[in-house]
Design a protein around this motif. Structure first.
Motif, PDB file in Angstrom:
ATOM      1  N   LEU A 177       0.698  -1.237   0.021  1.00  0.00           N
ATOM      2  CA  LEU A 177       0.096   0.018  -0.038  1.00  0.00           C
ATOM      3  C   LEU A 177       0.772   1.322   0.075  1.00  0.00           C
ATOM      4  O   LEU A 177       0.731   2.000  -0.748  1.00  0.00           O
ATOM      5  CB  LEU A 177      -1.015   0.220   1.284  1.00  0.00           C
ATOM      6  N   TRP A 178       1.902   1.266   0.780  1.00  0.00           N
ATOM      7  CA  TRP A 178       2.642   2.357   0.854  1.00  0.00           C
ATOM      8  C   TRP A 178       3.521   2.605  -0.361  1.00  0.00           C
ATOM      9  O   TRP A 178       3.397   3.797  -1.092  1.00  0.00           O
ATOM     10  CB  TRP A 178       3.801   2.282   1.915  1.00  0.00           C
ATOM     11  N   LEU A 179       3.957   1.448  -1.128  1.00  0.00           N
ATOM     12  CA  LEU A 179       4.439   1.694  -2.767  1.00  0.00           C
ATOM     13  C   LEU A 179       3.401   2.312  -3.634  1.00  0.00           C
ATOM     14  O   LEU A 179       3.703   3.139  -4.253  1.00  0.00           O
ATOM     15  CB  LEU A 179       5.138   0.501  -3.097  1.00  0.00           C
ATOM     16  N   TRP A 180       2.352   1.740  -3.511  1.00  0.00           N
ATOM     17  CA  TRP A 180       1.358   2.229  -4.411  1.00  0.00           C
ATOM     18  C   TRP A 180       0.880   3.603  -4.077  1.00  0.00           C
ATOM     19  O   TRP A 180       0.839   4.470  -4.993  1.00  0.00           O
ATOM     20  CB  TRP A 180       0.088   1.254  -4.272  1.00  0.00           C
TER      21      TRP A 180
ATOM     22  N   SER B 141       2.675   5.762  -2.579  1.00  0.00           N
ATOM     23  CA  SER B 141       3.857   6.920  -2.851  1.00  0.00           C
ATOM     24  C   SER B 141       4.216   7.112  -4.276  1.00  0.00           C
ATOM     25  O   SER B 141       4.783   8.206  -4.572  1.00  0.00           O
ATOM     26  CB  SER B 141       4.983   6.257  -2.265  1.00  0.00           C
ATOM     27  N   GLY B 142       3.446   6.417  -5.225  1.00  0.00           N
ATOM     28  CA  GLY B 142       3.424   6.982  -6.599  1.00  0.00           C
ATOM     29  C   GLY B 142       4.404   5.920  -7.228  1.00  0.00           C
ATOM     30  O   GLY B 142       5.020   6.349  -8.183  1.00  0.00           O
ATOM     31  N   ALA B 143       5.353   4.789  -6.443  1.00  0.00           N
ATOM     32  CA  ALA B 143       6.003   4.040  -7.191  1.00  0.00           C
ATOM     33  C   ALA B 143       5.613   3.118  -8.439  1.00  0.00           C
ATOM     34  O   ALA B 143       4.268   2.915  -8.244  1.00  0.00           O
ATOM     35  CB  ALA B 143       6.645   3.226  -6.242  1.00  0.00           C
ATOM     36  N   ASP B 144       6.198   3.054  -9.237  1.00  0.00           N
ATOM     37  CA  ASP B 144       5.989   2.128 -10.430  1.00  0.00           C
ATOM     38  C   ASP B 144       5.733   0.736  -9.939  1.00  0.00           C
ATOM     39  O   ASP B 144       6.710  -0.037 -10.116  1.00  0.00           O
ATOM     40  CB  ASP B 144       6.642   2.563 -11.543  1.00  0.00           C
ATOM     41  N   VAL B 145       4.560   0.348  -9.657  1.00  0.00           N
ATOM     42  CA  VAL B 145       4.282  -0.967  -9.016  1.00  0.00           C
ATOM     43  C   VAL B 145       4.242  -2.286 -10.427  1.00  0.00           C
ATOM     44  O   VAL B 145       4.236  -3.514  -9.947  1.00  0.00           O
ATOM     45  CB  VAL B 145       3.174  -0.901  -7.906  1.00  0.00           C
ATOM     46  N   THR B 146       4.233  -1.796 -11.518  1.00  0.00           N
ATOM     47  CA  THR B 146       4.048  -2.574 -12.454  1.00  0.00           C
ATOM     48  C   THR B 146       5.443  -3.031 -13.080  1.00  0.00           C
ATOM     49  O   THR B 146       5.625  -4.009 -13.653  1.00  0.00           O
ATOM     50  CB  THR B 146       3.042  -2.091 -13.789  1.00  0.00           C
ATOM     51  N   GLN B 147       6.555  -2.335 -12.503  1.00  0.00           N
ATOM     52  CA  GLN B 147       7.922  -3.053 -12.789  1.00  0.00           C
ATOM     53  C   GLN B 147       8.288  -4.134 -12.095  1.00  0.00           C
ATOM     54  O   GLN B 147       7.548  -4.272 -11.078  1.00  0.00           O
ATOM     55  CB  GLN B 147       8.989  -1.897 -12.912  1.00  0.00           C
ATOM     56  N   GLN B 148       9.404  -4.729 -12.431  1.00  0.00           N
ATOM     57  CA  GLN B 148       9.596  -5.923 -11.723  1.00  0.00           C
ATOM     58  C   GLN B 148      10.095  -5.614 -10.345  1.00  0.00           C
ATOM     59  O   GLN B 148      10.636  -4.399 -10.069  1.00  0.00           O
ATOM     60  CB  GLN B 148      10.875  -6.560 -12.417  1.00  0.00           C
TER      61      GLN B 148
ATOM     62  N   GLY C  91      12.557  -6.865  -8.318  1.00  0.00           N
ATOM     63  CA  GLY C  91      13.849  -6.650  -8.115  1.00  0.00           C
ATOM     64  C   GLY C  91      14.176  -5.330  -8.574  1.00  0.00           C
ATOM     65  O   GLY C  91      15.114  -4.647  -8.015  1.00  0.00           O
ATOM     66  N   GLN C  92      13.778  -4.775  -9.740  1.00  0.00           N
ATOM     67  CA  GLN C  92      13.973  -3.548 -10.249  1.00  0.00           C
ATOM     68  C   GLN C  92      13.590  -2.639  -9.157  1.00  0.00           C
ATOM     69  O   GLN C  92      14.470  -1.431  -9.065  1.00  0.00           O
ATOM     70  CB  GLN C  92      13.455  -3.433 -11.739  1.00  0.00           C
ATOM     71  N   LEU C  93      12.347  -2.463  -8.762  1.00  0.00           N
ATOM     72  CA  LEU C  93      11.952  -1.634  -7.865  1.00  0.00           C
ATOM     73  C   LEU C  93      12.745  -1.539  -6.580  1.00  0.00           C
ATOM     74  O   LEU C  93      13.203  -0.438  -5.917  1.00  0.00           O
ATOM     75  CB  LEU C  93      10.423  -1.737  -7.558  1.00  0.00           C
ATOM     76  N   TRP C  94      13.126  -2.743  -5.976  1.00  0.00           N
ATOM     77  CA  TRP C  94      13.985  -3.000  -4.823  1.00  0.00           C
ATOM     78  C   TRP C  94      15.525  -2.336  -4.900  1.00  0.00           C
ATOM     79  O   TRP C  94      15.935  -1.583  -4.387  1.00  0.00           O
ATOM     80  CB  TRP C  94      14.166  -4.386  -4.355  1.00  0.00           C
ATOM     81  N   TYR C  95      15.920  -2.535  -6.267  1.00  0.00           N
ATOM     82  CA  TYR C  95      17.293  -2.047  -6.735  1.00  0.00           C
ATOM     83  C   TYR C  95      17.284  -0.488  -6.635  1.00  0.00           C
ATOM     84  O   TYR C  95      17.814   0.185  -6.213  1.00  0.00           O
ATOM     85  CB  TYR C  95      17.684  -2.396  -7.827  1.00  0.00           C
ATOM     86  N   VAL C  96      16.121   0.053  -7.212  1.00  0.00           N
ATOM     87  CA  VAL C  96      16.030   1.591  -7.204  1.00  0.00           C
ATOM     88  C   VAL C  96      15.815   2.206  -5.885  1.00  0.00           C
ATOM     89  O   VAL C  96      16.268   3.081  -5.491  1.00  0.00           O
ATOM     90  CB  VAL C  96      14.706   1.962  -8.006  1.00  0.00           C
ATOM     91  N   LEU C  97      15.054   1.377  -5.034  1.00  0.00           N
ATOM     92  CA  LEU C  97      14.943   1.931  -3.660  1.00  0.00           C
ATOM     93  C   LEU C  97      15.955   1.784  -2.647  1.00  0.00           C
ATOM     94  O   LEU C  97      16.412   2.867  -1.917  1.00  0.00           O
ATOM     95  CB  LEU C  97      13.554   1.274  -2.812  1.00  0.00           C
ATOM     96  N   ASP C  98      16.597   0.663  -2.653  1.00  0.00           N
ATOM     97  CA  ASP C  98      17.755   0.394  -1.726  1.00  0.00           C
ATOM     98  C   ASP C  98      18.600  -0.664  -2.253  1.00  0.00           C
ATOM     99  O   ASP C  98      18.464  -1.999  -2.075  1.00  0.00           O
ATOM    100  CB  ASP C  98      17.428   0.040  -0.554  1.00  0.00           C
ATOM    101  N   ARG C  99      19.602  -0.503  -2.999  1.00  0.00           N
ATOM    102  CA  ARG C  99      20.519  -1.659  -3.861  1.00  0.00           C
ATOM    103  C   ARG C  99      21.319  -2.218  -2.754  1.00  0.00           C
ATOM    104  O   ARG C  99      21.601  -3.296  -2.863  1.00  0.00           O
ATOM    105  CB  ARG C  99      21.360  -1.082  -4.913  1.00  0.00           C
ATOM    106  N   VAL C 100      21.580  -1.606  -1.682  1.00  0.00           N
ATOM    107  CA  VAL C 100      22.444  -2.286  -0.817  1.00  0.00           C
ATOM    108  C   VAL C 100      22.026  -3.347  -0.174  1.00  0.00           C
ATOM    109  O   VAL C 100      22.234  -4.387   0.269  1.00  0.00           O
ATOM    110  CB  VAL C 100      22.993  -1.268   0.211  1.00  0.00           C
TER     111      VAL C 100
END
Length: 109
Positions: free
Chosen positions: A23-26, A28-35, A37-46
């Motif tokens: 719900l927070w991702l949705w 906040s306007g994050a693109d929840v249609t992308q993969q 892993g890609q979204l996790w990498y953009v948010l916090d790759r470490v």
């Protein structure tokens, strides 16, 4: 039985936390249609790299990463979160039902 109850409650709490994350991702306007892993990498790759190192090297479970987590990370983010919520609630609920103490029947009717 106490261990099963604890694990069941922990899984239900995890599932609710994943629902909150989705719900927070949705919202906040994050693109929840992308993969996922890609979204996790953009948010916090470490933390993504740390999770992979933890599973593959420290827990010595490379098969878990390759056959369990990686396919989930390749799904759209909304679907990955949905599978985690459904799986956590179903498994946690099942453990809670299994660990429930049965009421003793009274000899008086």
């Amino acid at each position: 039985m106490v261990v099963l109850t604890f694990l069941g409650r922990l899984l239900v709490i995890f599932a609710l936390a994943m629902l909150g994350l989705g719900l927070w991702l949705w919202l906040s306007g994050a693109d929840v249609t992308q993969q996922a892993g890609q979204l996790w990498y953009v948010l916090d790759r470490v933390s993504l790299n740390g999770a992979q190192v933890l599973v593959q090297r420290h827990l010595h479970l490379p098969w878990l990463w390759d056959s369990g987590i990686l396919p989930l990370l390749r799904r759209p983010a909304w679907e990955a979160v949905l599978w985690l919520v459904i799986g956590g609630l179903a498994t946690g609920g099942l453990l809670l039902v299994i660990s429930r103490r049965r009421a003793r029947r009274s000899s008086f009717r």
